[in-house]
Design a protein around this motif. Structure first.
Motif, PDB file in Angstrom:
ATOM      1  N   GLY A 246       1.547  18.243 -31.915  1.00  0.00           N
ATOM      2  CA  GLY A 246       2.245  18.464 -30.658  1.00  0.00           C
ATOM      3  C   GLY A 246       1.931  17.466 -29.565  1.00  0.00           C
ATOM      4  O   GLY A 246       2.839  16.967 -28.886  1.00  0.00           O
ATOM      5  N   ALA A 247       0.656  17.179 -29.360  1.00  0.00           N
ATOM      6  CA  ALA A 247       0.283  16.231 -28.304  1.00  0.00           C
ATOM      7  C   ALA A 247       0.769  14.823 -28.638  1.00  0.00           C
ATOM      8  O   ALA A 247       1.157  14.060 -27.754  1.00  0.00           O
ATOM      9  N   ILE A 248       0.740  14.474 -29.918  1.00  0.00           N
ATOM     10  CA  ILE A 248       1.242  13.167 -30.355  1.00  0.00           C
ATOM     11  C   ILE A 248       2.745  13.079 -30.108  1.00  0.00           C
ATOM     12  O   ILE A 248       3.261  12.062 -29.621  1.00  0.00           O
ATOM     13  N   TYR A 249       3.464  14.154 -30.437  1.00  0.00           N
ATOM     14  CA  TYR A 249       4.917  14.144 -30.262  1.00  0.00           C
ATOM     15  C   TYR A 249       5.295  13.916 -28.797  1.00  0.00           C
ATOM     16  O   TYR A 249       6.296  13.251 -28.501  1.00  0.00           O
ATOM     17  N   ALA A 250       4.502  14.477 -27.896  1.00  0.00           N
ATOM     18  CA  ALA A 250       4.803  14.331 -26.474  1.00  0.00           C
ATOM     19  C   ALA A 250       4.708  12.876 -26.015  1.00  0.00           C
ATOM     20  O   ALA A 250       5.333  12.490 -25.025  1.00  0.00           O
ATOM     21  N   LEU A 251       3.934  12.080 -26.728  1.00  0.00           N
ATOM     22  CA  LEU A 251       3.783  10.658 -26.396  1.00  0.00           C
ATOM     23  C   LEU A 251       4.563   9.759 -27.348  1.00  0.00           C
ATOM     24  O   LEU A 251       4.440   8.528 -27.278  1.00  0.00           O
ATOM     25  N   SER A 252       5.342  10.351 -28.241  1.00  0.00           N
ATOM     26  CA  SER A 252       5.907   9.558 -29.329  1.00  0.00           C
ATOM     27  C   SER A 252       6.871   8.479 -28.850  1.00  0.00           C
ATOM     28  O   SER A 252       6.914   7.393 -29.439  1.00  0.00           O
ATOM     29  N   ALA A 253       7.641   8.729 -27.795  1.00  0.00           N
ATOM     30  CA  ALA A 253       8.612   7.725 -27.353  1.00  0.00           C
ATOM     31  C   ALA A 253       7.926   6.443 -26.883  1.00  0.00           C
ATOM     32  O   ALA A 253       8.248   5.348 -27.367  1.00  0.00           O
ATOM     33  N   PRO A 254       6.975   6.501 -25.928  1.00  0.00           N
ATOM     34  CA  PRO A 254       6.325   5.247 -25.520  1.00  0.00           C
ATOM     35  C   PRO A 254       5.475   4.628 -26.618  1.00  0.00           C
ATOM     36  O   PRO A 254       5.410   3.396 -26.730  1.00  0.00           O
ATOM     37  N   LEU A 255       4.824   5.452 -27.449  1.00  0.00           N
ATOM     38  CA  LEU A 255       4.043   4.896 -28.553  1.00  0.00           C
ATOM     39  C   LEU A 255       4.952   4.163 -29.535  1.00  0.00           C
ATOM     40  O   LEU A 255       4.656   3.042 -29.968  1.00  0.00           O
ATOM     41  N   ARG A 256       6.063   4.793 -29.892  1.00  0.00           N
ATOM     42  CA  ARG A 256       7.016   4.174 -30.822  1.00  0.00           C
ATOM     43  C   ARG A 256       7.547   2.860 -30.267  1.00  0.00           C
ATOM     44  O   ARG A 256       7.575   1.835 -30.969  1.00  0.00           O
ATOM     45  N   ASP A 257       7.947   2.863 -29.000  1.00  0.00           N
ATOM     46  CA  ASP A 257       8.528   1.664 -28.419  1.00  0.00           C
ATOM     47  C   ASP A 257       7.507   0.531 -28.343  1.00  0.00           C
ATOM     48  O   ASP A 257       7.855  -0.637 -28.542  1.00  0.00           O
ATOM     49  N   ALA A 258       6.237   0.867 -28.073  1.00  0.00           N
ATOM     50  CA  ALA A 258       5.195  -0.162 -28.024  1.00  0.00           C
ATOM     51  C   ALA A 258       4.968  -0.773 -29.401  1.00  0.00           C
ATOM     52  O   ALA A 258       4.826  -1.995 -29.545  1.00  0.00           O
ATOM     53  N   PRO A 338     -10.979   5.288 -29.292  1.00  0.00           N
ATOM     54  CA  PRO A 338      -9.792   4.439 -29.417  1.00  0.00           C
ATOM     55  C   PRO A 338      -9.165   4.523 -30.803  1.00  0.00           C
ATOM     56  O   PRO A 338      -9.849   4.425 -31.813  1.00  0.00           O
ATOM     57  N   LEU A 339      -7.857   4.723 -30.849  1.00  0.00           N
ATOM     58  CA  LEU A 339      -7.112   4.703 -32.101  1.00  0.00           C
ATOM     59  C   LEU A 339      -6.072   3.587 -32.031  1.00  0.00           C
ATOM     60  O   LEU A 339      -5.256   3.552 -31.110  1.00  0.00           O
ATOM     61  N   ARG A 340      -6.105   2.709 -33.012  1.00  0.00           N
ATOM     62  CA  ARG A 340      -5.118   1.635 -33.077  1.00  0.00           C
ATOM     63  C   ARG A 340      -4.001   2.071 -34.028  1.00  0.00           C
ATOM     64  O   ARG A 340      -4.189   2.112 -35.238  1.00  0.00           O
ATOM     65  N   LEU A 341      -2.874   2.414 -33.449  1.00  0.00           N
ATOM     66  CA  LEU A 341      -1.720   2.850 -34.236  1.00  0.00           C
ATOM     67  C   LEU A 341      -0.875   1.633 -34.579  1.00  0.00           C
ATOM     68  O   LEU A 341      -0.538   0.829 -33.701  1.00  0.00           O
ATOM     69  N   THR A 342      -0.535   1.502 -35.841  1.00  0.00           N
ATOM     70  CA  THR A 342       0.154   0.292 -36.283  1.00  0.00           C
ATOM     71  C   THR A 342       1.539   0.547 -36.886  1.00  0.00           C
ATOM     72  O   THR A 342       2.234  -0.392 -37.239  1.00  0.00           O
ATOM     73  N   GLY A 343       1.921   1.784 -37.012  1.00  0.00           N
ATOM     74  CA  GLY A 343       3.225   2.069 -37.598  1.00  0.00           C
ATOM     75  C   GLY A 343       3.754   3.414 -37.157  1.00  0.00           C
ATOM     76  O   GLY A 343       3.003   4.275 -36.681  1.00  0.00           O
ATOM     77  N   VAL A 344       5.054   3.603 -37.294  1.00  0.00           N
ATOM     78  CA  VAL A 344       5.724   4.853 -36.956  1.00  0.00           C
ATOM     79  C   VAL A 344       6.054   5.575 -38.253  1.00  0.00           C
ATOM     80  O   VAL A 344       6.559   4.960 -39.203  1.00  0.00           O
ATOM     81  N   ALA A 345       5.743   6.848 -38.313  1.00  0.00           N
ATOM     82  CA  ALA A 345       6.045   7.624 -39.516  1.00  0.00           C
ATOM     83  C   ALA A 345       7.550   7.622 -39.782  1.00  0.00           C
ATOM     84  O   ALA A 345       8.367   7.441 -38.875  1.00  0.00           O
ATOM     85  N   SER A 346       7.916   7.840 -41.007  1.00  0.00           N
ATOM     86  CA  SER A 346       9.319   7.781 -41.435  1.00  0.00           C
ATOM     87  C   SER A 346      10.201   8.723 -40.619  1.00  0.00           C
ATOM     88  O   SER A 346       9.795   9.840 -40.275  1.00  0.00           O
ATOM     89  N   ILE A 347      11.414   8.274 -40.332  1.00  0.00           N
ATOM     90  CA  ILE A 347      12.376   9.117 -39.616  1.00  0.00           C
ATOM     91  C   ILE A 347      12.699  10.371 -40.421  1.00  0.00           C
ATOM     92  O   ILE A 347      13.059  11.407 -39.867  1.00  0.00           O
ATOM     93  N   ALA A 348      12.545  10.294 -41.740  1.00  0.00           N
ATOM     94  CA  ALA A 348      12.818  11.458 -42.577  1.00  0.00           C
ATOM     95  C   ALA A 348      11.846  12.594 -42.305  1.00  0.00           C
ATOM     96  O   ALA A 348      12.142  13.752 -42.585  1.00  0.00           O
ATOM     97  N   ARG A 349      10.664  12.276 -41.749  1.00  0.00           N
ATOM     98  CA  ARG A 349       9.670  13.302 -41.445  1.00  0.00           C
ATOM     99  C   ARG A 349       9.609  13.645 -39.965  1.00  0.00           C
ATOM    100  O   ARG A 349       8.861  14.527 -39.559  1.00  0.00           O
TER     101      ARG A 349
END
Length: 412
Positions: A246-258, A338-349
């Motif tokens: 849930g907390a990740i989803y709330a930030l998903s738009a700016p994280l995805r765009d970055a 610190p977490l270094r996120l390098t990819g966006v999970a599949s749109i299917a999920r």
């Protein structure tokens, strides 16, 4: 099925946006047929309701509308015409009263989508709305009739008005696979690329950490992202190759765009956000004695095994030992992992998808400007919102707007 040569309105897509559009048309006296490519209606709606159907949210309407970000101005008239209170009253009329949870989210008392859907389908049937399943939309023929691929061949349907409510591209096995994109693009409709929304992200866990902690929750954490996301409190879940929740989803738009822009996003996790650095350091200054490091951290800092594992994963990746940190450094790390996120999970999920028909392509009645008599609603349109009831509310509200627009077009 034999061709239907003379109907007032065709609604393509039997999810919330499509069904509520059909209801508006039927109430206006139109003859309506709803088509869907799946073998049962509202498959994704039913999935969303398995763990408790979050219909809408109880916060004040100005705050509610702000959740739609850049699309707020365009969506506001539709949501103001069918606001959260109207959605709750609609559910009540179907014998499904709602309640407000501790988070402000609104749920049916039954906590499921299935009773609501059954009552809704019964009412639609009583209103004369027909439902045709396993009809996959394939565009238009040279006579501007709707074309559908069916189990028995091709059906050509003549309709005076059409409402498109085919969803985005999340959970494609439930019907929303984005197959409509080339059909509308061929008509010159501007469509923003479909992207995951309310989604998880990938990071390079060690095999040891992933094996031990996949599926483990990180509860009552605070997540911070400096790229426009601010700070979000809530829960996250460790996955085999990343993190979601849930907390990740709330930030998903700016994280995805970055990530799409630069290839990565740096997320900071506060494991004990209610404790200051000084208070944590004071606790961590106590002697460990003969306790194991994990036991000591659990007792002194109130950390779960997954949180401790995350600290160990972080320090190991930096070439340091967790036990070597001073109380002050350890306290600082606990509330800024610190977490270094390098990819966006599949749109299917993903829970939903962003992108879709550009909002400038529709008029105030949700009719496509380049295709008179064709309306669009729901996740087909280019907007996104966090979880919390905002997704469903906008689907219902735009469906109502498109249904009323189609009825107006028909002179009903």
């Amino acid at each position: 099925m034999a061709d239907i040569l003379d109907i007032d309105a065709a609604v393509i897509g039997a999810g919330p946006a499509g069904l509520i559009a059909a209801e508006q048309l039927a109430q206006a006296g139109a003859r309506v047929v709803v088509f869907d490519g799946m073998g049962a209606p509202a498959r994704k709606f039913l999935l969303a309701g398995r763990g408790g159907l979050n219909l809408t949210h109880s916060e004040a309407l100005p705050d509610f509308l702000a959740r739609y970000g850049a699309a707020q101005t365009r969506l506001a008239p539709a949501i103001e015409a069918f606001p959260p209170d109207a959605l709750r009253a609609w559910a009540e009329q179907l014998g499904q009263p709602t309640f407000v949870g501790s988070s402000g989210r609104v749920f049916p008392v039954a906590m499921k989508a299935s009773p609501l859907l059954r009552a809704w389908l019964r009412r639609l049937d009583q209103q004369g709305v027909q439902l045709r399943l396993r009809h996959r939309w394939a565009g238009w023929d040279d006579q501007r009739r709707l074309r559908f691929d069916t189990a028995t061949g091709v059906a050509n349907i003549a309709a005076r008005a059409t409402v498109l409510a085919l969803g985005g591209a999340s959970w494609p096995r439930l019907g929303s696979d984005g197959g409509w994109v080339p059909l509308l693009a061929a008509k010159g409709i501007a469509i923003a690329p479909l992207r995951p929304a309310n989604c998880g992200f990938t990071t390079a866990w060690s095999a040891l950490f992933a094996d031990k902690y996949q599926g483990a929750p990180l509860k009552n954490v605070a997540l911070a992202f400096g790229g426009g996301g601010g700070v979000v409190r809530g829960e996250a879940v460790i996955t085999r190759d990343g993190i979601e929740g849930g907390a990740i989803y709330a930030l998903s738009a700016p994280l995805r765009d970055a990530i799409l822009a630069t290839g990565e996003a740096r997320l900071m996790v506060a494991l004990r956000p209610d404790l200051s650095g000084d208070e944590l350091a004071l606790r961590l200054a106590k002697p460990k004695g003969k306790q194991s490091l994990s036991t000591w951290l659990r007792k002194t800092a109130g950390l779960t095994p997954a949180a401790i594992g995350l600290l160990q994963e972080t320090t190991h990746a930096a070439g340091r030992a967790l036990a070597s940190l001073s109380p002050a450094d350890l306290a600082a790390l606990i509330n800024a992992v610190p977490l270094r996120l390098t990819g966006v999970a599949s749109i299917a999920r993903a829970i939903a998808s962003a992108g879709g028909i550009a909002l400038g392509e529709i008029d105030d009645d949700y009719m496509l400007r380049k295709l008179p008599g064709v309306f669009a609603a729901g996740e087909m349109l280019d907007w996104e919102a966090p979880t919390g009831g905002y997704l469903l509310t906008a689907c219902f509200a735009t469906g109502v707007a498109a249904g009323r627009g189609a009825a107006k077009y028909l002179g009903r």
